[in-house]
Scaffold this active site. Structure first.
Site, PDB file in Angstrom:
ATOM      1  N   ASP A   1       8.054  -6.650  -3.923  1.00 46.28           N
ATOM      2  CA  ASP A   1       7.157  -5.871  -3.840  1.00 46.28           C
ATOM      3  C   ASP A   1       7.566  -5.010  -2.705  1.00 46.28           C
ATOM      4  OD1 ASP A   1       5.060  -4.205  -3.712  1.00 46.28           O
ATOM      5  OD2 ASP A   1       3.459  -5.720  -3.932  1.00 46.28           O
TER       6      ASP A   1
HETATM    7  C1  BGC Z   1       2.338  -2.328  -4.511  1.00 48.08           C
HETATM    8  C2  BGC Z   1       3.181  -2.358  -5.880  1.00 48.08           C
HETATM    9  C3  BGC Z   1       3.932  -1.152  -6.168  1.00 48.08           C
HETATM   10  C4  BGC Z   1       4.785  -0.757  -5.094  1.00 48.08           C
HETATM   11  C5  BGC Z   1       5.468   0.446  -5.334  1.00 48.08           C
HETATM   12  C6  BGC Z   1       3.290  -1.720  -3.630  1.00 48.08           C
HETATM   13  O1  BGC Z   1       2.225  -1.401  -2.397  1.00 48.08           O
HETATM   14  O2  BGC Z   1       2.004  -3.546  -4.298  1.00 48.08           O
HETATM   15  O3  BGC Z   1       2.272  -2.955  -6.913  1.00 48.08           O
HETATM   16  O4  BGC Z   1       4.529  -1.314  -7.424  1.00 48.08           O
HETATM   17  O5  BGC Z   1       3.895  -0.639  -3.969  1.00 48.08           O
HETATM   18  O6  BGC Z   1       4.681   1.524  -5.126  1.00 48.08           O
END
Ligand code: BGC
Length: 727
Positions: free
Chosen positions: A259
């Site tokens: 993540d």
């Molecule tokens: C989220 C993810 C997301 C990523 C990119 C993170 O803060 O938890 O689900 O895909 O950001 O935007």
């Protein structure tokens, strides 16, 4: 010389159909090994981390393309600037917004999940994305989790059945799905550090199955690690979760992506299974500084450890091998289709999913449907009647080409009615990570609403939650279980002047309903995306008969929910640690085993017609471990309109040596029946699926004895039962 060799090698891979190459993994693996031999350590490491907010490097000198990613999971997110979170202000990046995944889960219809995946995959492909960051299958543990709307509910079997076709649909486009967030990211509060502790049984029986199905049945090409820790190690580089369970036990051959900003340690990231590091905030990355990406954990710090001999280069080779495999399936797959965007077909699919996911929760005196020919005065009250719901919510935000509001949907369908509208309350502007109080005067908003309510024949109250911080939004949890923004006060004042009031509940979560006996009807409409208002009007007008079923339990009060029954350490934790004390008893498993009556149970949802289930039988009385049980029953539409119903089969272990939930979903089927029509259906359940996870020897265990199957149209509306024996 080296370069020439590579060119011939690379052309060989593109001349044969890469889809075939993908199946022919032996030849793909051979090519990958040849490529790896030609890469410098720097080139390899560059592939293992971001080069911008949403991309990672290929190898330019060899013509190996970059990898481009995008959120996910409800549409393809607008373009983001290279190094900041600002929108890039492109003018060609508006998409179709599909309904939120809670709505998809509520359809209980895997065919629709496939259509969803295929359509969103086509949009991702058209937008030149290689990896779509979704879908999410974290289990619904508490109604306060700000991100439940992006997931598929509280039941591991339902989430497993719904996630697999979505992945197939996306990946048919040569775009990888990236199933997230692996694992135990079941709340947003403290998500960036909280350490989750739970039993092996709860891990294997409740939280892992949807991910396992994504890997083994969905054949997903990438997985996103979660922010939180599990047993003292961050999930994106967790020896047990990633190395052992995901990559060894489940034989996942794809890529584990972090993540954004979820990497914390070079050695662990190197050794415990992380393949691509994204979003790390080192060295002022939000505003871009020179070579900032070289400071990622998997960049220079890892290079130094390899050069010092602390870590072997073969560790990086394994990551590059997986990344190249991902590329051969996506960015290097020359025969993938071109994709498409914003086609009428995509909007129709979005509308169909929205129609099938809307759940009718209450319908006193057949309040719904409302005849579209009505000339009555209808007061449509509530901020959610017009609020844009594709904005906000965090990374699932969307820039969509259109979003039909509930008010617009009603105005278009009820053209003879006299429609009045008042906002009623105001939640304030939506800013990510901040709550800005509304400048509008709450009292005067309320009095305008009460005034039109008193003038109308009926009130449709369109309220609930929204995508603001502390509502259904990434980054933190809800602060209250009841309706926010003083809506209860507003509702009670409306009800004083007009008893003919129904509720259209826009939310991705359960809410407390102390006022429930006073409203005539309730429709749970989730976040429905581009076609929201049309789909809501389709249901309210009776053009479409509702058939959605709740993918999670609505408790009467928050303390009735399992996670909230064990004090702070269970939710939200003490700031450092958290213990899932309810263990395997999540959602209806808790309510039914402990006899705590929910407000609305898992699997519940009304229709404008009635159904009856009869003639239930199993093909045998006694089974052995390798058998498959076949249960059949007759279902009849006994009412006056056509409709769809979902038959649900729950299993109960009557003679277990360990505590088991009083029932668990093991099969379901959605059927379309004309008025008066009946059909006989069959649902097959492998006997092995009756096992529990035995943590004394870390394996699934099937015990001999008596089991009961409960056949119904919700987890509590059981029509018939069948007893069988396992020998
Ligand atoms: C989220 C993810 C997301 C990523 C990119 C993170 O803060 O938890 O689900 O895909 O950001 O935007």
């Amino acid at each position: 010389m080296k370069k020439l060799f590579f060119i011939s090698l690379f052309s060989a891979c593109v001349f044969i159909n890469p889809l075939i190459a993908q199946n022919n993994s032996e030849s793909m693996d051979k090519k990958i090994e040849e490529i790896i031999k030609q890469l410098t350590l720097k080139e390899k490491l560059d592939m293992c981390h971001a080069q911008s907010k949403f991309s990672s490097k290929g190898v330019a000198r060899l013509g190996i393309p970059e990898l481009w990613m995008s959120d996910g999971p409800h549409g393809v997110r607008a373009e983001i600037e290279w190094d900041t979170w600002n929108h890039a202000q492109w003018t060609n990046d508006s998409c179709t917004a599909f309904p939120a995944l809670t709505c998809l889960a509520a359809t209980f219809n895997p065919d629709l999940s496939y259509k969803y995946g295929k359509a969103i995959g086509q949009e991702a492909r058209y937008r030149k994305k290689d990896v779509l960051l979704g879908p999410g299958v974290n289990i619904y543990r508490t109604p306060l989790n700000g991100r439940n709307f992006e997931y598929m509910g509280e039941d591991p079997y339902l989430a497993s059945k719904m996630v697999v076709p979505y992945i197939h649909g996306v990946q048919e486009n040569g775009v990888a799905a990236c199933v997230k967030h692996y694992v135990l990211n079941n709340q947003e509060h403290w998500r960036d550090h909280i350490n989750v502790e739970l039993s092996d049984r709860a891990l294997y029986e409740i939280y892992l199955p949807a991910f396992k199905a994504a890997v083994q049945e969905g054949k997903v090409w990438s997985i996103m690690g979660a922010y939180n820790q599990f047993r003292g190690q961050y999930c994106c580089h967790n020896e047990l979760l990633v190395n052992k369970i995901l990559k060894k036990d489940w034989a996942f051959d794809g890529t584990l992506i972090t993540d954004w900003g979820a990497t914390h340690n070079t050695k662990q990231a190197a050794l415990y299974g992380l393949d691509i590091e994204m979003g790390t905030g080192t060295d002022g990355l939000t505003s871009s500084s020179k070579n900032a990406y070289d400071n990622y954990y998997l960049a220079n710090p890892l290079r130094k450890m390899i050069e010092n001999g602390e870590i072997e280069e073969s560790v990086v080779d394994d990551k590059v091998r997986r990344i190249l495999r991902l590329m051969f399936r996506t960015s290097m797959n020359k025969s993938r289709p071109f994709g498409s965007m914003n086609s009428q077909e995509h909007f129709d699919i979005a509308r169909e999913i929205a129609q099938e996911g809307i759940v009718l929760l209450k319908n006193e005196d057949n309040f719904f449907p409302i005849d579209p020919k009505t000339t009555k005065t209808i007061a449509i009250i509530g901020e959610n009647a017009t609020k844009v719901m594709t904005l906000g919510g965090g990374s699932s935000e969307l820039k969509t080409i259109h979003e039909i509001s509930p008010l617009q949907g009603f105005q278009e369908r009820f053209t003879n009615a006299n429609i009045l509208h008042a906002m009623g309350y105001s939640s304030g502007p939506s800013v990510y990570g901040r709550v800005i109080p509304s400048k509008l005067n709450a009292k005067s908003l309320r009095s305008q609403a009460v005034k039109i309510a008193s003038q109308a024949d009926m009130v449709l109250y369109v309220g609930g939650l929204n995508k603001n911080h502390h509502q259904d939004c990434e980054g933190d949890d809800r602060l209250q279980f009841e309706l926010p923004f003083e809506q209860e006060k507003l509702l009670s004042e409306i009800l004083k002047v007009n008893k003919n009031t129904a509720l259209i509940l826009v939310s991705g979560n359960a809410v407390e309903m102390p006022w429930i006996s006073k409203v005539k009807a309730i429709a749970q409409v989730w976040y429905l995306g581009s076609e929201a208002g049309h789909a809501i009007a389709d249901i309210i007008s009776g053009d479409v008969n509702p058939s959605g079923k709740l993918p999670f339990t609505f408790p009467v009060k928050l303390e009735d929910n399992a996670a909230h029954s064990f004090g702070k350490l269970s939710y939200p934790g003490d700031g450092k640690n958290q213990e899932y004390k309810e263990d395997i008893l999540v959602g209806y498993r808790w309510h039914d085993t402990k006899n705590i009556k929910p407000l609305f149970e898992f699997g519940f949802g009304l229709s404008y017609t009635n159904f009856d289930i009869t003639n239930t039988s199993s093909d045998k009385n006694t089974y052995h471990s390798n058998d498959t049980i076949s249960i059949s029953c007759e279902i009849k539409n006994t009412g006056k309109v056509d409709g769809k119903e979902t038959i649900q089969i729950y299993a109960k272990d009557k003679s277990s040596s360990v505590l088991r939930p009083s029932k668990e979903l093991k099969g379901f089927k959605k059927i379309n029946l004309r008025a008066g029509e009946s059909k006989t259906i069959q649902i097959k359940i492998p006997v092995k699926k009756l096992s529990f996870f035995d943590d004394t020897n870390m394996n699934w265990k099937l015990e001999k004895g008596e089991f009961q199957f409960l056949i119904g149209t919700s987890s509590r509306n059981i029509y018939q039962s069948i007893d069988i024996k396992v020998e």
